[in-house]
Write an enzyme that holds these catalytic residues in place. Structure first.
Site, PDB file in Angstrom:
ATOM      1  N   ASP A  71     -25.221  35.641 -13.476  1.00  0.00           N
ATOM      2  CA  ASP A  71     -26.570  35.039 -12.898  1.00  0.00           C
ATOM      3  C   ASP A  71     -26.386  34.581 -11.332  1.00  0.00           C
ATOM      4  O   ASP A  71     -25.097  34.945 -10.694  1.00  0.00           O
ATOM      5  CB  ASP A  71     -26.861  33.813 -13.730  1.00  0.00           C
ATOM      6  CG  ASP A  71     -25.653  32.977 -14.056  1.00  0.00           C
ATOM      7  OD1 ASP A  71     -24.423  33.227 -13.465  1.00  0.00           O
ATOM      8  OD2 ASP A  71     -25.445  32.483 -15.310  1.00  0.00           O
TER       9      ASP A  71
ATOM     10  N   ASN B  59     -25.846  23.154 -23.968  1.00  0.00           N
ATOM     11  CA  ASN B  59     -27.028  23.244 -24.645  1.00  0.00           C
ATOM     12  C   ASN B  59     -27.148  24.570 -25.327  1.00  0.00           C
ATOM     13  O   ASN B  59     -28.204  25.040 -25.868  1.00  0.00           O
ATOM     14  CB  ASN B  59     -28.245  23.155 -23.884  1.00  0.00           C
ATOM     15  CG  ASN B  59     -28.627  24.019 -22.714  1.00  0.00           C
ATOM     16  OD1 ASN B  59     -27.619  24.781 -22.497  1.00  0.00           O
ATOM     17  ND2 ASN B  59     -29.616  23.782 -21.805  1.00  0.00           N
TER      18      ASN B  59
ATOM     19  N   GLU C 156     -31.663  29.481 -20.867  1.00  0.00           N
ATOM     20  CA  GLU C 156     -31.800  28.236 -21.666  1.00  0.00           C
ATOM     21  C   GLU C 156     -32.441  28.349 -22.880  1.00  0.00           C
ATOM     22  O   GLU C 156     -33.028  29.277 -23.304  1.00  0.00           O
ATOM     23  CB  GLU C 156     -32.676  27.220 -20.537  1.00  0.00           C
ATOM     24  CG  GLU C 156     -32.151  27.122 -19.094  1.00  0.00           C
ATOM     25  CD  GLU C 156     -30.936  26.341 -19.223  1.00  0.00           C
ATOM     26  OE1 GLU C 156     -30.210  25.986 -20.029  1.00  0.00           O
ATOM     27  OE2 GLU C 156     -30.693  25.637 -17.989  1.00  0.00           O
TER      28      GLU C 156
ATOM     29  N   HIS D 275     -26.796  27.372 -23.685  1.00  0.00           N
ATOM     30  CA  HIS D 275     -27.205  28.588 -22.807  1.00  0.00           C
ATOM     31  C   HIS D 275     -26.054  29.648 -22.656  1.00  0.00           C
ATOM     32  O   HIS D 275     -24.783  29.177 -22.750  1.00  0.00           O
ATOM     33  CB  HIS D 275     -27.928  28.224 -21.436  1.00  0.00           C
ATOM     34  CG  HIS D 275     -26.842  27.830 -20.449  1.00  0.00           C
ATOM     35  ND1 HIS D 275     -27.241  26.113 -19.950  1.00  0.00           N
ATOM     36  CD2 HIS D 275     -25.685  28.047 -19.995  1.00  0.00           C
ATOM     37  CE1 HIS D 275     -26.346  26.119 -18.942  1.00  0.00           C
ATOM     38  NE2 HIS D 275     -25.210  26.989 -19.157  1.00  0.00           N
TER      39      HIS D 275
HETATM   40  C1  F6R Z   1     -22.133  30.937 -15.369  1.00  0.00           C
HETATM   41  C2  F6R Z   1     -23.098  31.274 -16.680  1.00  0.00           C
HETATM   42  C3  F6R Z   1     -23.187  29.686 -17.379  1.00  0.00           C
HETATM   43  C4  F6R Z   1     -21.729  29.103 -17.629  1.00  0.00           C
HETATM   44  C5  F6R Z   1     -21.911  27.817 -18.745  1.00  0.00           C
HETATM   45  C6  F6R Z   1     -20.812  27.120 -18.746  1.00  0.00           C
HETATM   46  O1  F6R Z   1     -22.404  32.261 -14.704  1.00  0.00           O
HETATM   47  O2  F6R Z   1     -23.369  31.887 -16.848  1.00  0.00           O
HETATM   48  O3  F6R Z   1     -23.751  30.090 -18.707  1.00  0.00           O
HETATM   49  O4  F6R Z   1     -20.826  29.890 -18.278  1.00  0.00           O
HETATM   50  O5  F6R Z   1     -22.875  26.916 -18.018  1.00  0.00           O
HETATM   51  O6  F6R Z   1     -20.303  26.439 -17.606  1.00  0.00           O
HETATM   52  P1  F6R Z   1     -18.891  25.615 -17.327  1.00  0.00           P
HETATM   53  O7  F6R Z   1     -17.879  27.093 -17.432  1.00  0.00           O
HETATM   54  O8  F6R Z   1     -18.972  25.318 -15.727  1.00  0.00           O
HETATM   55  O9  F6R Z   1     -18.819  24.590 -18.390  1.00  0.00           O
END
Ligand code: F6R
Length: 241
Positions: A63, A132, A139, A134
């Site tokens: 992403d 959440n 989301e 995701h």
């Molecule tokens: C990042 C991504 C997100 C993260 C998620 C957890 O490329 O796709 O889904 O993996 O938000 O983020 P952290 O590792 O910062 O807790």
């Protein structure tokens, strides 16, 4: 799902590094799906330390924020260069991060899907998980059938990510992300989870229903998923108590 319980973040990163090195050694032209955020930083650090060769590796990131220039330190393109690509022997024409500054974002999504297909699908997709549920920037409520698309970010996600920005207002409201179905097309998935803040998400992932209210739950339908999860993140799982 293969669940690997580890003590802490360091052990999770060690395990992930060995896991990925092993896969890369056994593939002629590995196609890796990569994530950003705090979770994979330790993994990237170890891959650099161990001087793992990325010479034949093709990468696709999950992403990118919409509207941030690639030179912006908060863009995921910048993050990947900073945390990994600048320190390994990867050929930059084999690196793919969605372009959140593209003038035609719909075309960018379409082309991204096409590029993954042309590379022969992702061999190993590294994932983190949001509080959440995701995955990528998919989301809650995102269709399990979704492919690479533009999303409106949840307030909770923007809040969680605001730690990297000077203020909440600076956190972009939109992102481009591989869809759930794009992620599920990966041949193998490595999901990394660490810390108390993810404990509720882990319990929901392992013990809750599979539905679109909790995007990561779809991973239970994938035939080749390894979850590396530390003690703090496992703390709300009933079976673990
Ligand atoms: C990042 C991504 C997100 C993260 C998620 C957890 O490329 O796709 O889904 O993996 O938000 O983020 P952290 O590792 O910062 O807790």
């Amino acid at each position: 799902m293969n669940i690997i319980k580890v003590m802490d973040y360091a052990e999770m990163s060690d395990y992930a590094c060995d896991f990925l090195m092993n896969k890369m050694e056994n593939l002629q032209k590995p196609v890796l799906g990569l994530a950003t955020g705090s979770t994979p930083e330790g993994l990237y650090h170890r891959l650099i330390e161990k001087k793992v060769s990325f010479r034949n590796v093709v990468t696709f990131n999950l992403d990118e924020y919409v509207g941030l220039d690639r030179k912006n330190p908060n863009s995921y393109y910048y993050y990947m260069n900073d945390k990994l690509f600048n320190h390994v022997d990867i050929e930059m024409d084999k690196v793919h991060v969605p372009n959140g500054s593209a003038t035609n974002l719909e075309k960018e999504c379409h082309d991204y899907e096409e590029a993954i297909r042309e590379a022969g699908q992702i061999d190993v997709q590294v994932l983190g998980i949001g509080v959440n549920g995701h995955i990528g920037f998919n989301e809650p409520g995102t269709a399990f059938t979704s492919r690479t698309h533009i999303v409106e970010l949840d307030v909770s996600t923007r809040q969680a990510n605001s730690r990297f920005f000077d203020s909440m207002e600076e956190v972009p409201t939109k992102a481009i992300t591989m869809g759930i179905d794009s992620i599920m097309d990966s041949k193998e998935i490595l999901l990394l989870i660490s810390g108390h803040s993810k404990a509720h998400a882990v319990a929901r992932l392992l013990e809750g229903e599979i539905n679109e209210d909790f995007p990561a739950s779809v991973l239970r339908r994938h035939k080749n998923v390894t979850i590396v999860v530390d003690e703090a993140a496992m703390s709300e799982v009933k079976e673990n108590k």
